[in-house]
Design a protein around this motif. Structure first.
Motif, PDB file in Angstrom:
ATOM      1  N   GLU A 119       1.248  -1.642   0.307  1.00  0.00           N
ATOM      2  CA  GLU A 119      -0.118   0.136   0.075  1.00  0.00           C
ATOM      3  C   GLU A 119       0.915   1.192   0.067  1.00  0.00           C
ATOM      4  N   GLN A 120       1.499   0.987   0.548  1.00  0.00           N
ATOM      5  CA  GLN A 120       2.357   2.334   0.271  1.00  0.00           C
ATOM      6  C   GLN A 120       2.820   2.426  -1.001  1.00  0.00           C
ATOM      7  N   ARG A 121       3.506   1.762  -2.258  1.00  0.00           N
ATOM      8  CA  ARG A 121       4.606   1.640  -2.667  1.00  0.00           C
ATOM      9  C   ARG A 121       2.886   2.300  -3.827  1.00  0.00           C
ATOM     10  N   ALA A 122       1.700   1.568  -3.675  1.00  0.00           N
ATOM     11  CA  ALA A 122       0.223   1.724  -4.462  1.00  0.00           C
ATOM     12  C   ALA A 122       0.215   3.925  -4.335  1.00  0.00           C
ATOM     13  N   GLY A 123       0.771   4.520  -2.758  1.00  0.00           N
ATOM     14  CA  GLY A 123       0.438   5.968  -2.636  1.00  0.00           C
ATOM     15  C   GLY A 123       1.455   6.249  -3.644  1.00  0.00           C
ATOM     16  N   GLN A 124       2.488   6.230  -3.566  1.00  0.00           N
ATOM     17  CA  GLN A 124       3.008   6.576  -4.481  1.00  0.00           C
ATOM     18  C   GLN A 124       2.756   6.388  -5.852  1.00  0.00           C
ATOM     19  N   TRP A 125       2.463   5.272  -6.427  1.00  0.00           N
ATOM     20  CA  TRP A 125       1.746   5.608  -7.518  1.00  0.00           C
ATOM     21  C   TRP A 125       0.510   6.231  -7.872  1.00  0.00           C
ATOM     22  N   LEU A 126      -0.166   6.418  -7.037  1.00  0.00           N
ATOM     23  CA  LEU A 126      -1.472   7.265  -7.676  1.00  0.00           C
ATOM     24  C   LEU A 126      -1.006   9.236  -7.326  1.00  0.00           C
ATOM     25  N   GLU A 127       0.064   9.204  -6.432  1.00  0.00           N
ATOM     26  CA  GLU A 127       0.489  10.853  -6.634  1.00  0.00           C
ATOM     27  C   GLU A 127       0.955  11.150  -7.659  1.00  0.00           C
ATOM     28  N   ARG A 128       1.689   9.447  -8.150  1.00  0.00           N
ATOM     29  CA  ARG A 128       2.773   9.852  -9.384  1.00  0.00           C
ATOM     30  C   ARG A 128       1.793  10.165 -10.327  1.00  0.00           C
ATOM     31  N   LEU A 129       0.398   9.464 -10.744  1.00  0.00           N
ATOM     32  CA  LEU A 129      -0.513   9.419 -11.753  1.00  0.00           C
ATOM     33  C   LEU A 129      -1.323  10.408 -11.011  1.00  0.00           C
ATOM     34  N   GLU A 130      -1.524  11.271  -9.969  1.00  0.00           N
ATOM     35  CA  GLU A 130      -2.295  13.157  -9.317  1.00  0.00           C
ATOM     36  C   GLU A 130      -3.413  12.739  -9.336  1.00  0.00           C
ATOM     37  N   VAL A 131      -3.676  11.021  -8.443  1.00  0.00           N
ATOM     38  CA  VAL A 131      -5.163  11.132  -8.253  1.00  0.00           C
ATOM     39  C   VAL A 131      -5.088  10.588  -6.477  1.00  0.00           C
TER      40      VAL A 131
END
Length: 226
Positions: A119-131
């Protein structure tokens, strides 16, 4: 010239009386974005499904990083799709019961990554994709553009070698479609992933390095995009 990451030659595929692919061929190099263009029913999605190991061709050869997908066992093909390939579909295909954060973390959880790390890595990708604002929401509570960016984050979270995107902007308006394509191609290039992009829209194909047209199940290479 170095060996291609993914190469297909002489692909034939029939569904009943319908011939979907006829001697189709495609080469994908490491890190490049290739657009597969064609009208509805041309065979472009069947080509993508064969390349991704979802559908076996009736005849032909598909090799990914030196491995033969056609003769590979179903279990090995499933593992390859989980570990080396990422997928973005027209309607996202997010799991409605999970939050957006849990959807992005799902491929990592299936690979037995501990929940907190996933979930930490998932959160980083949500930030990267601006969501990041939709992390705790379920797919039915977000807009189409937000949901598709979550789907892109899910495709990238495992750092795949190839991303297969089948009409990724087909359900979006032009503004959201442009945003999804910009974020998808930028993230793929930053991580070194190749992208196979199926589309019928020239504005989407413009994000690619190279275009291939499928017509009546046959492939034809176009000039390298400027």
């Amino acid at each position: 010239m170095s060996a291609p990451l993914l190469v297909a030659e002489g692909l034939y595929r029939r569904f009943g009386e319908t011939v979907a692919l006829v001697d189709a061929a495609l080469r994908i190099d490491e890190g490049e974005v290739v657009a597969v263009l064609g009208s509805s029913g041309s065979g472009k999605s069947t080509l993508l499904h064969c390349l991704a190991g979802i559908v076996r061709p009736d005849r032909g050869r598909i090799v990914f990083d030196g491995q033969d997908l056609v003769t590979m066992s179903d279990a090995r093909r499933s593992a390859l799709r989980r570990d080396a390939f990422g997928f973005v579909f027209q309607f996202g295909q997010l799991v409605p019961e999970l939050t957006c954060l849990e959807n992005v973390a799902l491929p990592l959880r299936l690979a037995r990554v501990p929940r907190r790390a996933a979930e930490q890595r998932a959160g980083q990708w949500l930030e990267r994709l601006e969501v990041t604002e939709v992390a705790g929401k379920r797919p039915g509570e977000v807009s189409g553009g937000q949901g598709q960016r979550v789907a892109v984050a899910r495709a990238l979270v495992t750092r795949p070698r190839v991303i297969f995107a089948d009409e990724p902007t087909g359900a979006l308006d032009s503004l959201n479609g442009e945003r999804v394509m910009r974020l998808l191609t930028e993230a793929a290039r930053d991580t070194g992933a190749a992208v196979v992009l199926v589309t019928h829209e020239a504005r989407v194909a413009a994000y690619s390095d190279r275009e291939v047209v499928v017509r009546d199940g046959r492939t034809r290479n176009l000039e390298v995009a400027a």
